[in-house]
Design a protein around this motif. Structure first.
Motif, PDB file in Angstrom:
ATOM      1  N   MET A  18      -5.364   0.527  13.513  1.00 17.43           N
ATOM      2  CA  MET A  18      -6.724   0.501  12.971  1.00 17.43           C
ATOM      3  C   MET A  18      -7.226   1.873  12.529  1.00 17.43           C
ATOM      4  N   LEU A  19      -6.980   2.897  13.313  1.00 14.33           N
ATOM      5  CA  LEU A  19      -7.423   4.237  12.934  1.00 14.33           C
ATOM      6  C   LEU A  19      -6.790   4.671  11.610  1.00 14.33           C
ATOM      7  N   PHE A  20      -5.532   4.314  11.410  1.00 12.89           N
ATOM      8  CA  PHE A  20      -4.831   4.678  10.175  1.00 12.89           C
ATOM      9  C   PHE A  20      -5.326   3.857   8.983  1.00 12.89           C
ATOM     10  N   VAL A  21      -5.664   2.597   9.199  1.00 10.21           N
ATOM     11  CA  VAL A  21      -6.220   1.768   8.120  1.00 10.21           C
ATOM     12  C   VAL A  21      -7.558   2.351   7.666  1.00 10.21           C
ATOM     13  N   LEU A  22      -8.430   2.622   8.627  1.00  8.19           N
ATOM     14  CA  LEU A  22      -9.751   3.172   8.283  1.00  8.19           C
ATOM     15  C   LEU A  22      -9.640   4.580   7.704  1.00  8.19           C
ATOM     16  N   GLY A  23      -8.745   5.393   8.268  1.00  8.03           N
ATOM     17  CA  GLY A  23      -8.544   6.741   7.737  1.00  8.03           C
ATOM     18  C   GLY A  23      -8.004   6.726   6.323  1.00  8.03           C
TER      19      GLY A  23
ATOM     20  N   TRP B  15       0.834  -1.201   0.000  1.00  8.58           N
ATOM     21  CA  TRP B  15       0.000   0.000   0.000  1.00  8.58           C
ATOM     22  C   TRP B  15       0.871   1.254   0.000  1.00  8.58           C
ATOM     23  N   TRP B  16       1.803   1.343   0.946  1.00 10.61           N
ATOM     24  CA  TRP B  16       2.656   2.522   1.050  1.00 10.61           C
ATOM     25  C   TRP B  16       3.572   2.665  -0.178  1.00 10.61           C
ATOM     26  N   GLY B  17       4.137   1.564  -0.616  1.00  8.64           N
ATOM     27  CA  GLY B  17       5.030   1.604  -1.773  1.00  8.64           C
ATOM     28  C   GLY B  17       4.324   2.007  -3.054  1.00  8.64           C
ATOM     29  N   SER B  18       3.097   1.535  -3.230  1.00 12.88           N
ATOM     30  CA  SER B  18       2.361   1.905  -4.444  1.00 12.88           C
ATOM     31  C   SER B  18       1.983   3.382  -4.419  1.00 12.88           C
ATOM     32  N   LEU B  19       1.584   3.894  -3.254  1.00 12.83           N
ATOM     33  CA  LEU B  19       1.301   5.330  -3.137  1.00 12.83           C
ATOM     34  C   LEU B  19       2.548   6.153  -3.439  1.00 12.83           C
TER      35      LEU B  19
ATOM     36  N   ALA C 220      -2.045  12.708   3.041  1.00 15.78           N
ATOM     37  CA  ALA C 220      -2.551  12.175   4.310  1.00 15.78           C
ATOM     38  C   ALA C 220      -2.714  10.656   4.225  1.00 15.78           C
ATOM     39  N   GLN C 221      -3.201  10.167   3.092  1.00 15.93           N
ATOM     40  CA  GLN C 221      -3.314   8.716   2.912  1.00 15.93           C
ATOM     41  C   GLN C 221      -1.926   8.078   2.943  1.00 15.93           C
ATOM     42  N   TRP C 222      -0.956   8.711   2.318  1.00 18.86           N
ATOM     43  CA  TRP C 222       0.425   8.225   2.334  1.00 18.86           C
ATOM     44  C   TRP C 222       0.917   8.125   3.776  1.00 18.86           C
ATOM     45  N   GLY C 223       0.612   9.146   4.576  1.00 16.86           N
ATOM     46  CA  GLY C 223       0.983   9.126   5.985  1.00 16.86           C
ATOM     47  C   GLY C 223       0.292   8.002   6.749  1.00 16.86           C
ATOM     48  N   CYS C 224      -0.969   7.760   6.456  1.00 16.75           N
ATOM     49  CA  CYS C 224      -1.696   6.651   7.093  1.00 16.75           C
ATOM     50  C   CYS C 224      -1.051   5.315   6.739  1.00 16.75           C
ATOM     51  N   ALA C 225      -0.739   5.130   5.470  1.00 18.07           N
ATOM     52  CA  ALA C 225      -0.104   3.879   5.040  1.00 18.07           C
ATOM     53  C   ALA C 225       1.251   3.701   5.715  1.00 18.07           C
ATOM     54  N   LEU C 226       2.007   4.772   5.830  1.00 19.27           N
ATOM     55  CA  LEU C 226       3.308   4.699   6.501  1.00 19.27           C
ATOM     56  C   LEU C 226       3.132   4.337   7.979  1.00 19.27           C
ATOM     57  N   ALA C 227       2.137   4.931   8.636  1.00 20.52           N
ATOM     58  CA  ALA C 227       1.881   4.621  10.045  1.00 20.52           C
ATOM     59  C   ALA C 227       1.496   3.147  10.217  1.00 20.52           C
ATOM     60  N   VAL C 228       0.690   2.626   9.304  1.00 21.88           N
ATOM     61  CA  VAL C 228       0.308   1.207   9.375  1.00 21.88           C
ATOM     62  C   VAL C 228       1.535   0.330   9.167  1.00 21.88           C
ATOM     63  N   LEU C 229       2.337   0.648   8.174  1.00 25.61           N
ATOM     64  CA  LEU C 229       3.565  -0.115   7.938  1.00 25.61           C
ATOM     65  C   LEU C 229       4.451  -0.073   9.182  1.00 25.61           C
ATOM     66  N   TRP C 230       4.598   1.076   9.764  1.00 26.09           N
ATOM     67  CA  TRP C 230       5.423   1.242  10.951  1.00 26.09           C
ATOM     68  C   TRP C 230       4.912   0.365  12.094  1.00 26.09           C
TER      69      TRP C 230
ATOM     70  N   LEU D 243      -9.873   8.165   3.054  1.00 29.38           N
ATOM     71  CA  LEU D 243      -9.220   9.177   2.220  1.00 29.38           C
ATOM     72  C   LEU D 243      -9.133   8.732   0.763  1.00 29.38           C
ATOM     73  N   ALA D 244      -8.787   7.465   0.539  1.00 31.78           N
ATOM     74  CA  ALA D 244      -8.691   6.951  -0.835  1.00 31.78           C
ATOM     75  C   ALA D 244     -10.036   7.054  -1.543  1.00 31.78           C
ATOM     76  N   LEU D 245     -11.098   6.643  -0.857  1.00 33.03           N
ATOM     77  CA  LEU D 245     -12.426   6.664  -1.479  1.00 33.03           C
ATOM     78  C   LEU D 245     -12.934   8.090  -1.689  1.00 33.03           C
ATOM     79  N   LEU D 246     -12.711   8.956  -0.717  1.00 34.24           N
ATOM     80  CA  LEU D 246     -13.135  10.353  -0.882  1.00 34.24           C
ATOM     81  C   LEU D 246     -12.375  11.035  -2.018  1.00 34.24           C
ATOM     82  N   ASN D 247     -11.096  10.744  -2.122  1.00 37.74           N
ATOM     83  CA  ASN D 247     -10.303  11.334  -3.192  1.00 37.74           C
ATOM     84  C   ASN D 247     -10.804  10.860  -4.560  1.00 37.74           C
ATOM     85  N   GLN D 248     -11.074   9.567  -4.669  1.00 36.28           N
ATOM     86  CA  GLN D 248     -11.494   9.008  -5.951  1.00 36.28           C
ATOM     87  C   GLN D 248     -12.896   9.452  -6.359  1.00 36.28           C
ATOM     88  N   PHE D 249     -13.824   9.425  -5.414  1.00 40.31           N
ATOM     89  CA  PHE D 249     -15.222   9.667  -5.776  1.00 40.31           C
ATOM     90  C   PHE D 249     -15.718  11.068  -5.430  1.00 40.31           C
TER      91      PHE D 249
END
Length: 148
Positions: free
Chosen positions: A80-85, A13-17, A120-130, A89-95
């Motif tokens: 969990m908060l970062f996964v849901l966030g 997720w983080w790498g693709s972003l 912000a989504q990139w930051g969430c993905a990084l936090a989840v990876l971390w 963010l991904a869905l709001l950005n797209q739609f």
């Protein structure tokens, strides 16, 4: 091995972003003949990226607790908060944002909003990876697999 799977999904997720947002899209604008052509291709790449994010987030949600357990794994409680966030963010950005950018509706505003949401989504993905790589994040999983 199964305790490493959440980290692999978070890394995807983080790498693709990172690859799409910070390498590929800027290269499109630098090398394609027109900004319109680059923008159209970027929109397609960002749409594909949204589905990568959705799949990764759903997989992380599914992996967040043992199959027959109630409590989440330690990494999941922290992330969990970062996964849901990130999913939101991904869905709001797209739609919500992308259709306004494609329609060239107040382009400067919506491009700025989309950029902030992507970051912000990139930051969430990084936090989840971390969190998935944190020492002790998989202790319960490792103990269970060692006892099997």
């Amino acid at each position: 091995m199964s305790h490493r799977f959440p980290a692999l999904v978070a890394a995807l997720w983080w790498g693709s972003l990172t690859t799409i947002g910070f390498l590929v899209v800027p290269m499109l604008f630098a090398h394609l003949p027109s900004p319109t052509m680059a923008g159209n291709m970027a929109a397609k790449l960002f749409a594909a990226q949204t589905w990568v994010a959705v799949v990764c987030c759903v997989v992380l949600l599914l992996l967040s607790r043992p199959r027959h357990g109630v409590a989440q794994y330690p990494w999941a409680r922290a992330a969990m908060l970062f996964v849901l966030g990130g999913l939101l963010l991904a869905l709001l950005n797209q739609f919500g944002v992308a259709p306004r950018i494609v329609a060239r509706q107040d382009l400067r505003l919506w491009h700025s909003v989309g950029t902030v949401m992507y970051a912000a989504q990139w930051g969430c993905a990084l936090a989840v990876l971390w969190q998935t790589l944190r020492p002790g994040a998989h202790a319960a999983e490792e103990e269970r697999s060692a006892s099997d």
